[in-house]
Write a protein that holds these residues in place. Structure first.
Motif, short mmCIF file in Angstrom:
data_model
loop_
_atom_site.label_atom_id
_atom_site.label_comp_id
_atom_site.label_asym_id
_atom_site.label_seq_id
_atom_site.Cartn_x
_atom_site.Cartn_y
_atom_site.Cartn_z
N THR A 1 -35.02 20.38 30.25
CA THR A 1 -34.16 21.33 30.35
C THR A 1 -32.65 21.63 31.25
O THR A 1 -32.54 22.26 32.05
CB THR A 1 -34.77 22.57 31.14
N ALA A 2 -32.70 20.23 31.48
CA ALA A 2 -30.86 20.06 32.46
C ALA A 2 -29.55 20.01 31.26
O ALA A 2 -30.20 21.06 30.64
CB ALA A 2 -31.18 18.34 32.32
N ASP A 3 -28.56 19.77 32.61
CA ASP A 3 -27.93 20.67 32.14
C ASP A 3 -26.67 19.23 31.52
O ASP A 3 -27.12 17.83 32.56
CB ASP A 3 -26.19 21.37 33.33
N VAL A 4 -25.93 19.12 30.16
CA VAL A 4 -25.42 17.75 30.77
C VAL A 4 -24.36 17.36 30.74
O VAL A 4 -24.15 15.93 31.43
CB VAL A 4 -24.39 17.95 28.82
N GLY A 5 -23.97 18.48 32.36
CA GLY A 5 -23.14 18.20 33.36
C GLY A 5 -23.92 16.78 34.27
O GLY A 5 -23.69 16.67 34.99
N TRP A 6 -25.86 17.04 33.66
CA TRP A 6 -26.21 15.44 34.60
C TRP A 6 -26.46 14.65 34.27
O TRP A 6 -26.15 15.02 33.02
CB TRP A 6 -27.35 16.15 35.80
N ILE A 7 -26.42 13.00 34.25
CA ILE A 7 -27.33 12.30 34.04
C ILE A 7 -28.23 12.51 32.77
O ILE A 7 -28.05 12.13 32.04
CB ILE A 7 -27.70 10.97 35.11
N THR A 8 -29.44 13.94 33.80
CA THR A 8 -30.09 13.60 32.92
C THR A 8 -30.00 14.48 31.38
O THR A 8 -30.42 13.92 30.43
CB THR A 8 -31.80 14.48 33.57
#
Ligand code: PRX
Length: 650
Positions: A308-315
């Motif tokens: 469920t992370a955002d692509v803007g973060w490393i996850t």
């Protein structure tokens, strides 16, 4: 480490254990100690086998590792292309019609994208980038909502050997300016807007504001998503769909060196200036493919994976784009918030797509707890077989809630510790092997070497200390863009010969690792890293503010919350809402302080250092200990009085 005592006390009472269910273990990729034994016997041979088996190389490497502390080179001389690994080879192997992404827009619109579709779109967009003058070695900035074009843009860069720098769509124009200029990016890829909580949030206007101050950007590609009106500057701005309609459909993947830059991702450090963390090609891809396969026990023929992370973060980089696609997974990608139109949106999505592996953040789990167990109970979650968490320590209560109410008591939970800098997961249970304890990330993965050390760099066998890494690993950062000195200072100077993560950790009687949060001036708010200094700089950039001190105080939902203490310039007046908005403009809404206290003075030592620990005590409503080193003790009485009176914002 005194501020961590409460956490240590809470965690040391945790004695429940959960063994992997027998049926899960029987079918799992890893269900015995062979992988650990292999990695312990020969670290380089271990990683070389992963690289050989999980990744397709255009040219084999000469040496596995060249280690000149703190600089590592993995798979030296090897050539590969990341996009080819994520797309072409799956299509060539007959998986072209397999779904890569089930995309769910917040308003309820959907797109089903197969591996063949994604390969087609990536090739076209790679040609678009080339036509706009992007060449191997250039940097491209990406500022997009959670739409498939974000993955397309990243993979298109990888295909032609340009490095991407993704900036989270929630960051402000100012943050975008800083990141574009630091990376000297040539092209910006953005959208008109995206959906959030039922409304369109505009992105292009923020990009336009930034573009007035980013001389290196020659072209802007705009994806139409929000349908909001935007201004297009002739010659500079282009619609994505128009360029794609004209684009050549074939683009051969560039042969990249294993150590060529794949991407930059900016993250907060202890100063006001974010660091451009550098990740390269062969080692990074090996690390994320290995961890994605084994930590999530991915069986690509039957799993539906959702991070469920955002692509803007490393996850989002490692476990939405590169890990899952390298492994040929089918995944869900969701655009919006978990509570639109109702508090059960995530569970509706799990049931709709039959999600089997679900990966989210503790802060989200605590929010779901607040919304109540009735929300997940409305949906059939029986497809789930594995749950994961990332981003911050998970408290045992939230772990148990997740286990019962989402996992139905049957799903192992992998609490994964890692960082932007590590590239991929470092500490985590292996779900078919590890007996878990709620709140513990358990052990280092095979191939990862962790030691907890004391102030004198002596390994701690039992009890609390600092988390360090003693051997290089393939996904490790290769540096900070443009700042080699900071790279050495930040990670390699505190403990000789070791990578210092900035986290406290504790080892229990059974050797389990319990992560205790940051020990530096970095806050962790809803799993996102924000530096106290960055927020302080934002506050003092307001003309009414003379001085500011910022601390992260414990918060039941977001892990930490930002508390700011502000001294105004003589004769100036400003209200709390204005200052909070000012921080949002300078950094982004995620950095808005939860509470701001005005104070005539900040508590300082006689040498002028702001006493943050004391401010944290005030924010957390604790009794203050020894304040004798304070220059002016009356400041604290006044602060405590004000803190007790001032309601904080939610
Ligand atoms: O403090 C640790 C915390 O998040 C930091 C890394 O933040 P970032 O680079 O933004 O990456 C977040 C996603 C990987 C770490 O230094 N952290 C991350 N995962 C955990 C965690 N703390 C405790 N337990 C975790 N599982």
């Amino acid at each position: 480490m005194s501020e961590h005592n409460d956490t240590i006390d809470a965690l040391s009472n945790e004695s429940r254990t959960f063994a992997p269910p027998a049926t899960f273990a029987a079918a799992a990729h890893i269900n015995d100690g062979a992988l650990h034994a292999e990695a312990e016997a020969d670290l380089e041979a271990f990683w070389a086998r992963q690289a050989r088996e999980l990744i397709t190389w255009q040219q084999p490497w000469g040496s596995v590792l060249e280690w000149d502390l703190p600089y590592a080179r993995w798979f030296v001389g090897g050539k590969l292309n990341v996009a080819e690994n994520c797309l072409d080879r799956h299509v060539a192997a007959g998986f072209g019609s397999k779904v890569a992404i089930h995309w769910e827009g917040e308003p309820g619109d959907t797109r089903t994208i197969t591996y063949a579709d994604l390969l087609d779109e990536v090739q076209r967009f790679a040609n678009v980038l080339r036509s706009l003058g992007v060449a191997k070695g250039d940097r491209v900035n990406i500022y997009l909502p959670m739409i498939p074009e974000a993955a397309v843009a990243m993979l298109a860069c990888a295909r032609i050997g340009a490095a991407h720098s993704v900036v989270f769509g929630g960051f402000s124009a100012q943050s975008l300016i800083d990141r574009i200029n630091d990376a000297e990016a040539k092209v910006l890829i953005t959208a008109d807007g995206g959906y959030r909580r039922g409304e369109v949030f505009p992105l292009k206007p923020a990009a336009d504001e930034a573009l007035a101050h980013t001389p290196t950007i020659d072209h802007v590609v705009v994806v139409r998503r929000g349908g909001n009106d935007v201004a297009m500057t002739k010659g500079r701005d282009h619609w994505y769909h128009e360029l794609m309609a004209e684009a050549d459909p074939v683009c051969a993947p560039e042969a990249m060196d294993a150590e060529d830059l794949l991407f930059l991702l900016y993250t907060s450090g202890t100063t006001g200036k974010p660091k451009g963390i550098m990740h390269t090609t062969g080692g990074y891809l090996t690390h994320v493919a290995y961890t994605h396969r084994n930590v999530f026990d991915l069986h690509r023929d039957r799993d539906v994976y959702w991070c469920t992370a955002d692509v803007g973060w490393i996850t989002g980089h490692s476990y939405i784009v590169y890990g899952p696609l390298a492994n040929g997974a089918t995944q869900v990608m969701y655009e919006g918030v978990p509570n639109y139109p109702g508090n059960d949106r995530f569970w509706e999505i799990v049931a709709k797509y039959g999600v089997t592996i679900f990966y989210t953040a503790p802060t989200a789990i605590r929010t779901f707890m607040k919304w109540g167990a009735d929300e997940p109970a409305k949906h059939d979650l029986s497809s789930l077989r594995l749950l994961g968490t990332v981003g911050e320590p998970i408290n045992p209560e939230a772990w148990m809630w997740y286990h019962h109410n989402i996992g139905g008591g049957r799903c192992p939970i992998v609490d994964t510790w890692w960082q932007t800098e590590t590239g991929g997961i470092m500490i985590s249970p292996l779900p078919g092997l590890t007996v878990t304890k709620p709140g513990s990330a358990t052990f280092a993965l095979p191939g990862v070497n962790i030691e907890v050390v004391d102030d004198n760099a002596q390994p701690v066998e039992h009890g609390g200390g600092y988390l360090t890494l003693t051997r290089p690993w393939p996904g490790m950062l290769r540096g900070i863009w443009g700042d080699p000195e900071r790279f050495v200072d930040t990670y390699w100077s505190r403990f000789q010969g070791r990578y210092f993560a900035g986290d406290g950790a504790r080892l229990d009687d059974d050797g389990y690792l319990w992560l205790l949060g940051r020990v530096d001036d970095v806050m962790n708010v809803s799993g996102h890293r924000i530096s106290t200094t960055e927020v302080e700089s934002a506050l003092v950039s307001h003309p009414a503010v003379a001085e500011a001190a910022v601390v992260g105080a414990n918060d039941a939902t977001t892990g930490q919350a930002i508390f700011a203490y502000v001294t105004l310039r003589g004769g100036q007046d400003v209200d709390v809402a204005t200052l909070r908005d000012h921080v949002a403009t300078e950094i982004g809404a995620i950095a808005k302080p939860k509470a701001i206290f005005f104070t005539p003075d900040l508590p300082k030592t006689r040498s002028g250092k702001i006493m943050r620990r004391l401010l944290r005590d005030v924010a957390e409503g604790r009794n203050l200990g020894d304040t004798t080193t304070l220059a002016d003790a009356s400041v604290v009485d006044e602060l405590q009085r004000r803190a007790a009176e001032t309601p904080s914002e939610d």
